[in-house]
Design an enzyme around this catalytic site. Structure first.
Site, PDB file in Angstrom:
ATOM      1  N   SER A  64       9.747 -10.255  -6.442  1.00  0.00           N
ATOM      2  CA  SER A  64       9.120 -11.002  -7.536  1.00  0.00           C
ATOM      3  C   SER A  64       8.302 -12.160  -6.968  1.00  0.00           C
ATOM      4  CB  SER A  64      10.187 -11.535  -8.493  1.00  0.00           C
ATOM      5  OG  SER A  64      10.831 -10.479  -9.172  1.00  0.00           O
ATOM      6  N   ALA A  65       7.470 -12.743  -7.807  1.00  0.00           N
ATOM      7  CA  ALA A  65       6.649 -13.881  -7.393  1.00  0.00           C
ATOM      8  C   ALA A  65       7.543 -15.082  -7.067  1.00  0.00           C
ATOM      9  CB  ALA A  65       5.668 -14.245  -8.495  1.00  0.00           C
TER      10      ALA A  65
END
Length: 374
Positions: A64-65
């Site tokens: 994920s970011a």
């Protein structure tokens, strides 16, 4: 999902940007993020993209970011000794950061759908333990991963203090997720396109808070076998009985850390050249000063003559000289700041040095070092 903060040149600058944007708000979370280089969890050919605030996927491998992981870590409100369950544990990046906070007497479990991703996570975990000096700066709760669908966990078997789900959850699965929590526990998950924090305040009472809008791939529904029964996921042992030898090692390392003078420094990567974040801040603070200099210059420019007509050429020459000096000083400051870089020194691994200096046989020293060669 991501792109909320600017790209960093390395892991430290990425964390600086996340702090400036208020995604990282606590020292505990900051220390965990700095301890583990995000790029170490990328495939080698994609490492250049590691410090962008963007999610990354290659086949089944997914991260994920950074801004999402920051919000998750802050929302979990982690403390030493808690139990943690990561549903969709992926590369193990988040689980490893969590383990740095939980300490040696916590519980750190992960359930991953894809076997190849679980194997990748164990490779990265092994690399971290063997090569990263942060392993010696923290008291680590090593994660354990199993393969399976997180919707096939026997709910009566286990409850945790903290639970995170890394896939989009629909409303019909919310109650299932809640049942994985102990009373007083915290569940963080993407629920109907919102990263959501749910706190179990009582046996049948909950508090829910929406954090930010997110976009996650949805949970994969379980495939039933031919007999119609789901495939039950066997979670790792909750509390493994430790040997006296292992407990002694944990205690000795803890005492040596406490006896080291001062707190252990935050880990920084060796030999990296990067634009100093503090120089950038300093430049920002100096902007008003440069503006003031400019205003000062404007005040030196003569206004309309008064009726006495007594403005001398000497005064004009003095004013020109003052203007020239201010301009030269400004140019000199700009030249200085342009070339500013920070050369990062390797911090000394104090714990390792203390262990190696003990009057003990080499095999015992290596045991205390977890047989780490570095």
């Amino acid at each position: 999902m991501g792109g909320a903060v600017s790209t960093g040149e390395d892991n430290d600058e990425l964390i600086d940007n996340l702090k400036d944007a208020q995604y990282i708000r606590s020292d505990l979370v900051e220390h965990a993020f700095r301890a583990i280089d995000r790029a170490d969890y990328y495939l080698e050919e994609f490492r250049d993209s590691a410090y962008k605030d963007l999610a990354w996927r290659h086949g089944n491998i997914h991260l994920s970011a950074p801004c999402i992981y920051s919000e998750v870590m802050e929302a979990l409100d982690l403390q030493p000794g808690l139990s943690f369950l990561n549903l969709g544990s992926g590369t193990g990046y988040l689980s490893t950061m969590v383990g740095l906070i939980l300490g040696p007497f916590g519980v750190n479990h992960g359930v991953e759908l894809h076997e190849d991703v679980m194997e990748y996570a164990y490779q990265k975990l092994d690399f971290f333990i063997k090569t990263n000096d942060s392993f010696d700066r923290f008291e680590f709760c090593e994660p354990s991963f199993v393969v399976g669908n997180c919707l096939e966990i026997a709910l009566e078997s286990r409850q945790y203090d903290r639970v995170y789900c890394g896939a989009g959850v629909q409303k019909e699965h919310e109650d299932y997720m809640k049942k994985l929590l102990k009373v007083g526990g915290i569940l963080v998950l993407p629920l109907e396109e919102k990263l959501t924090k749910i706190t179990r305040t009582g046996y049948n009472t909950w508090e829910t808070r929406k954090i930010i809008a997110v976009s996650f791939a949805p949970l994969v529904l379980p495939k039933h076998r031919e007999n119609g029964k789901p495939r039950a996921v066997s979670l790792p042992v909750m509390f493994e009985l430790r040997s006296l030898q292992d407990l002694a090692r944990i205690n000795i390392r803890h005492i040596l850390k406490k006896s080291s003078s001062g707190s252990l420094p935050l880990p920084r990567r060796n030999g990296l050249k990067r634009r100093n974040h503090f120089i950038q801040r300093r430049e920002h603070r100096e902007t008003p000063l440069l503006t003031n200099s400019y205003l000062f210059m404007s005040r030196l420019i003569p206004g309309p003559m008064d009726n006495n007509n007594n403005q001398s050429s000497t005064d004009n020459e003095d004013e020109d000289e003052d203007c020239r000096r201010v301009c030269e000083q400004q140019e000199e400051n700009e030249r200085r700041n342009e070339g500013s870089v920070l050369v990062i020194e390797t911090p000394v691994n104090l714990l390792r040095e203390r262990i190696l200096s003990l009057p003990l046989p080499d095999p015992l020293k290596m045991y205390l070092l977890y047989y780490r060669e570095k």
